[in-house]
Write a protein that holds these residues in place. Sequence first.
Motif, mmCIF file in Angstrom:
data_model
loop_
_atom_site.group_PDB
_atom_site.id
_atom_site.type_symbol
_atom_site.label_atom_id
_atom_site.label_comp_id
_atom_site.label_asym_id
_atom_site.label_seq_id
_atom_site.Cartn_x
_atom_site.Cartn_y
_atom_site.Cartn_z
ATOM 1 N N ASP A 24 0.602 -0.860 0.309
ATOM 2 C CA ASP A 24 -0.102 0.408 0.140
ATOM 3 C C ASP A 24 0.807 1.255 0.627
ATOM 4 O O ASP A 24 1.827 1.380 0.516
ATOM 5 C CB ASP A 24 -1.166 0.066 1.650
ATOM 6 C CG ASP A 24 -1.659 -0.820 0.927
ATOM 7 O OD1 ASP A 24 -2.170 -1.795 0.676
ATOM 8 O OD2 ASP A 24 -2.331 -1.164 2.210
ATOM 9 N N ILE A 26 -0.141 5.721 0.592
ATOM 10 C CA ILE A 26 -0.979 6.646 1.097
ATOM 11 C C ILE A 26 -0.692 7.840 0.877
ATOM 12 O O ILE A 26 0.834 9.072 0.594
ATOM 13 C CB ILE A 26 -1.293 6.873 2.779
ATOM 14 C CG1 ILE A 26 -1.910 5.696 3.172
ATOM 15 C CG2 ILE A 26 -2.229 8.141 2.680
ATOM 16 C CD1 ILE A 26 -3.020 4.766 2.721
ATOM 17 N N TYR A 38 -6.852 12.094 2.357
ATOM 18 C CA TYR A 38 -5.367 10.762 1.869
ATOM 19 C C TYR A 38 -6.008 9.227 1.536
ATOM 20 O O TYR A 38 -6.662 8.697 2.340
ATOM 21 C CB TYR A 38 -4.855 9.990 3.538
ATOM 22 C CG TYR A 38 -4.653 12.222 4.731
ATOM 23 C CD1 TYR A 38 -3.127 12.144 4.208
ATOM 24 C CD2 TYR A 38 -4.703 12.544 5.166
ATOM 25 C CE1 TYR A 38 -2.558 13.124 4.918
ATOM 26 C CE2 TYR A 38 -4.535 13.718 5.073
ATOM 27 C CZ TYR A 38 -3.209 14.083 5.550
ATOM 28 O OH TYR A 38 -2.504 14.825 5.580
ATOM 29 N N ARG A 40 -5.918 5.673 0.167
ATOM 30 C CA ARG A 40 -4.878 4.546 -0.247
ATOM 31 C C ARG A 40 -5.234 3.409 -1.177
ATOM 32 O O ARG A 40 -6.071 3.924 -1.931
ATOM 33 C CB ARG A 40 -4.760 3.727 1.432
ATOM 34 C CG ARG A 40 -4.310 2.227 1.175
ATOM 35 C CD ARG A 40 -4.480 1.315 1.818
ATOM 36 N NE ARG A 40 -6.319 0.595 1.478
ATOM 37 C CZ ARG A 40 -6.418 0.047 1.158
ATOM 38 N NH1 ARG A 40 -5.258 -1.323 -0.018
ATOM 39 N NH2 ARG A 40 -7.871 -0.669 0.094
ATOM 40 N N GLU A 42 -3.530 0.607 -3.469
ATOM 41 C CA GLU A 42 -2.862 -0.504 -3.533
ATOM 42 C C GLU A 42 -2.193 -1.522 -4.698
ATOM 43 O O GLU A 42 -2.276 -0.672 -5.726
ATOM 44 C CB GLU A 42 -3.333 -1.817 -2.903
ATOM 45 C CG GLU A 42 -4.916 -2.060 -3.539
ATOM 46 C CD GLU A 42 -4.970 -3.518 -2.918
ATOM 47 O OE1 GLU A 42 -5.798 -4.156 -3.980
ATOM 48 O OE2 GLU A 42 -5.183 -3.432 -1.974
#
Length: 124
Positions: A24, A26, A38, A40, A42
Motif C-alpha cells: 500500500d 498513502i 489521504y 490509499r 494498493e
Amino acid sequence: MEIRGKVHEIGATQQVTESFKKRDIIVAYAENPQFVEYIRFEATQDRTSIFDGLTVGEEIEVSFNLRGRPWTNKEGVTTYFNSLVAWRVTKLANTASSAPAPGYAEMPAPVDLSGSNDDDDLPF
C-alpha cells in the motif's frame, strides 16, 4: 484514472498467501487545500515494486484502476468494497522555480500503519 498528490506513507510488502502479495501507499491529495484527503492505493504481485524508490513528501502521479467487489458475511449480509489498484507511479519534476502545492504545509506527520488487527474476518 490518474491523480496527483504527495507521498504520505509507503507500506511494506505483505505476503498475504503463498502466491499473493500486496503493498500500500498513502497519497495526500489536496484538490481543496483546506481539506487534504489521504487516499490509499494498493499494488499487487509484481507491481509491488512500483513504490520502490519513492520517498515521503515526494510529488507523484498515480495511474490506477477502480475495482469493486461484494462480500457476504456469515449472517448473509452483503457488503461492497472498493479498491484503488495502482499500476504506474510517476515522480513529478520539482524545480526550484515552482511554487509549493497549496495545502501541504499544514499536513500532519505520517502515521504508522504497520500494526495489524487480526480480529476481523474479512477475506483480504
